[in-house]
Design an enzyme around this catalytic site. Structure first.
Site, PDB file in Angstrom:
ATOM      1  CG  HIS A   6       9.130  23.796  13.710  1.00 52.79           C
ATOM      2  ND1 HIS A   6       9.200  24.647  14.696  1.00 52.79           N
ATOM      3  CD2 HIS A   6      10.666  24.105  13.103  1.00 52.79           C
ATOM      4  CE1 HIS A   6      10.346  24.788  14.684  1.00 52.79           C
ATOM      5  NE2 HIS A   6      10.930  25.040  13.992  1.00 52.79           N
ATOM      6  NE  ARG A   7      12.288  24.667  16.922  1.00 53.63           N
ATOM      7  CZ  ARG A   7      12.550  25.626  18.109  1.00 53.63           C
ATOM      8  NH1 ARG A   7      12.530  25.634  18.957  1.00 53.63           N
ATOM      9  NH2 ARG A   7      13.160  27.090  17.366  1.00 53.63           N
ATOM     10  CD  GLU A  33      13.697  22.815  11.935  1.00 52.01           C
ATOM     11  OE1 GLU A  33      14.029  23.539  11.406  1.00 52.01           O
ATOM     12  OE2 GLU A  33      12.745  22.287  12.141  1.00 52.01           O
ATOM     13  CG  ASP A  35      16.396  22.768  14.844  1.00 48.49           C
ATOM     14  OD1 ASP A  35      16.214  23.802  13.567  1.00 48.49           O
ATOM     15  OD2 ASP A  35      15.461  22.914  15.233  1.00 48.49           O
ATOM     16  CG  HIS A  48      15.998  25.772  17.854  1.00 46.70           C
ATOM     17  ND1 HIS A  48      16.306  26.813  19.488  1.00 46.70           N
ATOM     18  CD2 HIS A  48      15.861  26.159  16.433  1.00 46.70           C
ATOM     19  CE1 HIS A  48      16.591  27.845  17.874  1.00 46.70           C
ATOM     20  NE2 HIS A  48      16.259  27.550  16.408  1.00 46.70           N
ATOM     21  CD  GLU A 108      16.873  25.934  11.198  1.00 50.96           C
ATOM     22  OE1 GLU A 108      15.837  25.637  10.732  1.00 50.96           O
ATOM     23  OE2 GLU A 108      17.529  27.164  11.556  1.00 50.96           O
ATOM     24  CE  LYS A 110      18.425  26.631  14.386  1.00 48.74           C
ATOM     25  NZ  LYS A 110      17.279  27.422  13.869  1.00 48.74           N
ATOM     26  CG  ASP A 228       5.518  24.317  16.759  1.00 52.47           C
ATOM     27  OD1 ASP A 228       6.934  23.721  16.294  1.00 52.47           O
ATOM     28  OD2 ASP A 228       5.912  24.638  17.892  1.00 52.47           O
TER      29      ASP A 228
HETATM   30  O1  G3P Z   1      13.405  25.725   9.617  1.00 55.99           O
HETATM   31  C1  G3P Z   1      12.270  26.577   9.801  1.00 55.99           C
HETATM   32  C2  G3P Z   1      12.429  26.585  11.091  1.00 55.99           C
HETATM   33  O2  G3P Z   1      12.831  25.640  11.804  1.00 55.99           O
HETATM   34  C3  G3P Z   1      13.564  28.241  11.431  1.00 55.99           C
HETATM   35  O3  G3P Z   1      13.802  28.522  12.651  1.00 55.99           O
HETATM   36  O4  G3P Z   1      14.409  28.444  15.073  1.00 55.99           O
HETATM   37  O5  G3P Z   1      12.434  27.390  14.196  1.00 55.99           O
HETATM   38  O6  G3P Z   1      15.170  26.324  13.662  1.00 55.99           O
HETATM   39  P1  G3P Z   1      14.279  28.184  14.198  1.00 55.99           P
HETATM   40 MG    MG Z   2      14.753  24.721  12.833  1.00 60.92          MG
END
Ligand code: G3P
Ligand code: MG
Length: 245
Positions: A6-7, A33, A35, A48, A108, A110, A228
């Site tokens: 994640h990120r 993943e 953003d 993000h 993702e 935004k 994460d």
């Molecule tokens: O894509 C999953 C998750 O990242 C969504 O929420 O706020 O962490 O981008 P956020």
């Molecule tokens: Mg995200």
């Protein structure tokens, strides 16, 4: 079940930086993943927040900075565990970094606090340029954006992000011609996975950062786990994903 950082690997390095992607690779993730937002001069950058304040030494909205101005900011040193300078990456730089690696991408988009005209189309074009369109899921909380993108470019794979417990979300996903649902892990149940599969929809759960969450989504047999902390996961003897710090 696949494991996506994640990120990048936000638990171990400043989120959404090349360092975070390098960490994820070190931990053997199946994908990432991250953003995306758009700079003032139309570059797709990885961050993000709509503002740079939390994750850099600057202040302001990404939409108000040119890429050159953003590149002067430090997106690394705020992260106490690894105090090193990191520049904001562009999507192109990440695609370059991952060239030749069979790593899945979950981009993702935004859209909400700021709406970026043409961001989705730019992402699709870049993914196509790098031959990654069939190996990338484009997700967003902005479902209209996903529907529009799918209509403009049918090969795009989309994932519907949500953080609640809707009724028959698989039917909604089908209506949007999406391939995946991306629920927050709290809303994952075996019934959701089974009913969605019957409609041809896969489930990718986020952000799975504890053994409790891992057990819940693993028992339900989601397609992908977004975390994460990819370093804490291992595969059990029945294919389940076990989280152990
Ligand atoms: O894509 C999953 C998750 O990242 C969504 O929420 O706020 O962490 O981008 P956020
Ligand atoms: Mg995200």
């Amino acid at each position: 079940m696949k494991l996506l950082g994640h990120r990048g690997a936000a638990g171990s390095a400043p989120e959404n930086t090349l360092l975070a992607f390098a960490k994820g690779l070190e931990y053997g993730v199946d994908g990432f993943e991250f953003d995306v937002q758009l700079s003032r001069d139309g570059e797709v950058v990885i961050c993000h927040d709509e503002r740079v304040d939390r994750t850099s030494n600057g202040i302001g909205w990404i939409k108000d900075f040119t890429l050159q101005e953003l590149k002067r900011l430090d997106f690394g040193r705020w992260f106490a565990k690894l105090p090193v300078y990191q520049a904001i990456p562009t999507l192109r730089e990440v695609l370059e970094m991952l060239t030749d690696l069979t790593i899945e991408l979950n981009v993702e988009i935004k859209s909400g606090l700021v709406q970026y005209p043409g961001l989705g189309e730019k992402v699709v074009r870049l993914l196509a340029d790098y031959g990654r369109l069939d190996n990338a899921i484009i997700s967003s909380f902005d479902h209209q954006l996903l529907l529009d993108l799918k209509q403009a470019c049918p090969p795009v794979i989309t994932g519907i992000l949500y953080d609640c417990a809707p009724i028959k979300p698989w039917a909604y996903a089908k209506y949007l011609n999406a391939q995946y649902l991306h629920p927050a892990w709290e809303f994952v149940t075996p019934e959701l996975v089974t009913a969605s599969a019957a409609w041809g929809i896969g489930i990718n759960a986020w952000t799975v950062n504890s053994s409790f969450a891992a057990q819940k989504v693993s028992l339900a047999r989601v397609a992908r786990i977004i975390t994460d902390y990819p370093q804490y996961f291992r595969t059990g003897e029945h294919g389940e994903m076990i989280y152990q710090e």
